[in-house]
Enzyme design. Structure first.
Site, PDB file in Angstrom:
ATOM      1  CE1 TYR A  33       1.034  -0.262   4.419  1.00  0.00           C
ATOM      2  CE2 TYR A  33      -0.090   1.846   4.408  1.00  0.00           C
ATOM      3  CZ  TYR A  33       0.738   0.943   5.031  1.00  0.00           C
ATOM      4  OH  TYR A  33       1.296   1.254   6.251  1.00  0.00           O
ATOM      5  CE  LYS A 144       3.114   3.051   3.155  1.00  0.00           C
ATOM      6  NZ  LYS A 144       3.165   3.147   4.608  1.00  0.00           N
ATOM      7  CD  GLU A 176       9.972   1.700  10.504  1.00  0.00           C
ATOM      8  OE1 GLU A 176       9.602   2.493   9.638  1.00  0.00           O
ATOM      9  OE2 GLU A 176       9.721   0.484  10.462  1.00  0.00           O
ATOM     10  CG  LEU A 201       8.271   2.293   4.886  1.00  0.00           C
ATOM     11  CD1 LEU A 201       7.987   1.012   4.102  1.00  0.00           C
ATOM     12  CD2 LEU A 201       6.971   3.020   5.178  1.00  0.00           C
TER      13      LEU A 201
HETATM   14  N1  PMP Z   1       7.525   3.706   9.042  1.00  0.00           N
HETATM   15  C1  PMP Z   1       6.391   3.001   9.067  1.00  0.00           C
HETATM   16  C2  PMP Z   1       6.388   1.664   9.727  1.00  0.00           C
HETATM   17  C3  PMP Z   1       5.214   3.516   8.492  1.00  0.00           C
HETATM   18  O1  PMP Z   1       4.070   2.794   8.513  1.00  0.00           O
HETATM   19  C4  PMP Z   1       5.246   4.797   7.903  1.00  0.00           C
HETATM   20  C5  PMP Z   1       4.018   5.402   7.296  1.00  0.00           C
HETATM   21  N2  PMP Z   1       3.404   4.602   6.376  1.00  0.00           N
HETATM   22  C6  PMP Z   1       6.456   5.501   7.895  1.00  0.00           C
HETATM   23  C7  PMP Z   1       7.580   4.923   8.464  1.00  0.00           C
HETATM   24  C8  PMP Z   1       6.561   6.855   7.249  1.00  0.00           C
HETATM   25  O2  PMP Z   1       6.569   6.743   5.863  1.00  0.00           O
HETATM   26  P1  PMP Z   1       6.022   7.914   4.929  1.00  0.00           P
HETATM   27  O3  PMP Z   1       6.799   9.139   5.298  1.00  0.00           O
HETATM   28  O4  PMP Z   1       6.319   7.459   3.569  1.00  0.00           O
HETATM   29  O5  PMP Z   1       4.567   8.060   5.229  1.00  0.00           O
END
Ligand code: PMP
Length: 281
Positions: A33, A144, A176, A201
């Site tokens: 996603y 993701k 994270e 991520l």
């Molecule tokens: N880490 C994780 C585990 C996440 O779910 C997200 C948000 N989807 C992020 C980091 C931040 O990613 P982004 O800046 O692309 O939203």
């Protein structure tokens, strides 16, 4: 008016949107996603999100469902039809529908679902309080996927403790937040955030914020840090597409920056918003 969502090639009211019980997204979390935010009717970091989608699909041996331009048209039509000026578009691609079997099926059509969520990004940022929690997720967090149960459990446990979110910890180091990348600002003003590996991520907001921070002559160190180091830091913050730059004011009961949002986090949030308004498409 009910929300109009996109499912398998059609725009339909959400009550009529259906996915099969045999969909592999439902049975195996066999799906990836993206969430792209919308500010003043424009998408922020759209191409970054689509590049990461392509990579996630590739890592799982899945095809791209359609071109970047076709995806963009659907994103735009969805926000137009739903009157979204500020919010986000969620996009999910599953491997498709097949009789239940662990083996990846071949030759099945993917399921593509997209929907909008209205949000208010410009409200006052008070900062969030976080607690540490063991990171029990799988080892390919760079992809993701929709298998978000461990993150959901950690966030729910943090809420039960009266806090806002959890910071996940593996082998003594913060990986994270449950849905964000994590940062501290040292007392010398250096921004520290974990380096990119399969453990986290690669946040699209992270990439933009680090680029903007460097352009504003802020020093950046990409390396793991511990909860103890974070508790000693001048300030802390998280980034994500749906929170932009969000200050962290408490970690495991220790207040940071006097319990108020730190100045560097607030400045970076402002810079990110200004840049988003200029560069959004
Ligand atoms: N880490 C994780 C585990 C996440 O779910 C997200 C948000 N989807 C992020 C980091 C931040 O990613 P982004 O800046 O692309 O939203």
């Amino acid at each position: 008016m009910s929300r109009i969502v996109f499912v398998d090639g059609a725009f339909v009211p959400e009550e009529e949107a259906m996915v099969s019980v045999f969909d592999r997204g439902f049975l195996f979390a066999d799906a990836v996603y993206e969430v792209t935010s919308v500010l003043e009717g424009r998408f922020l970091d759209f191409d970054g999100h689509m590049a990461r989608l392509k990579r996630s699909l590739g890592e799982l041996g899945m095809e791209e469902p359609m071109s970047r331009d076709a995806l963009f048209e659907i994103h735009r039509e969805l926000i137009d039809r739903n009157g979204i000026r500020e919010g986000c578009v969620y996009l999910q691609v599953t491997r498709g529908v097949a009789d239940r079997d662990f083996l990846f099926p071949e030759g099945v059509a993917q399921t593509v679902v997209m929907f909008t969520q209205a949000k208010n990004f410009m409200g006052e940022k008070k900062g969030i309080r976080v607690v540490s929690s063991p990171d029990i997720r799988w080892k390919r967090r760079d992809v993701k996927t929709v298998q978000l149960l461990a993150a959901s459990m950690a966030k729910t446990a943090a809420k039960k403790l009266g806090k806002d979110d959890a910071w996940l910890v593996e082998d003594g180091f913060v990986t994270e937040g449950t849905s964000s990348n994590t940062y501290i600002v040292t007392r010398k003003g250096r921004i520290v955030t974990r380096n990119l590996t399969n453990a986290i991520l690669p946040g699209i907001t992270r990439a933009s914020v680090l680029k903007l921070a460097a352009e504003h002559k802020l020093e950046i160190e990409e390396r793991p840090f511990t909860i103890a180091e974070a508790q000693e830091a001048a300030e802390a913050f998280v980034t994500s597409a749906t929170s932009f730059v969000c200050p962290v004011v408490e970690i495991d009961g220790t207040e940071l920056s006097g319990g108020a949002p730190g100045p560097i986090a607030m400045r970076l949030n402002q810079i990110y918003i200004e840049e988003g308004k200029k560069a959004g498409i």
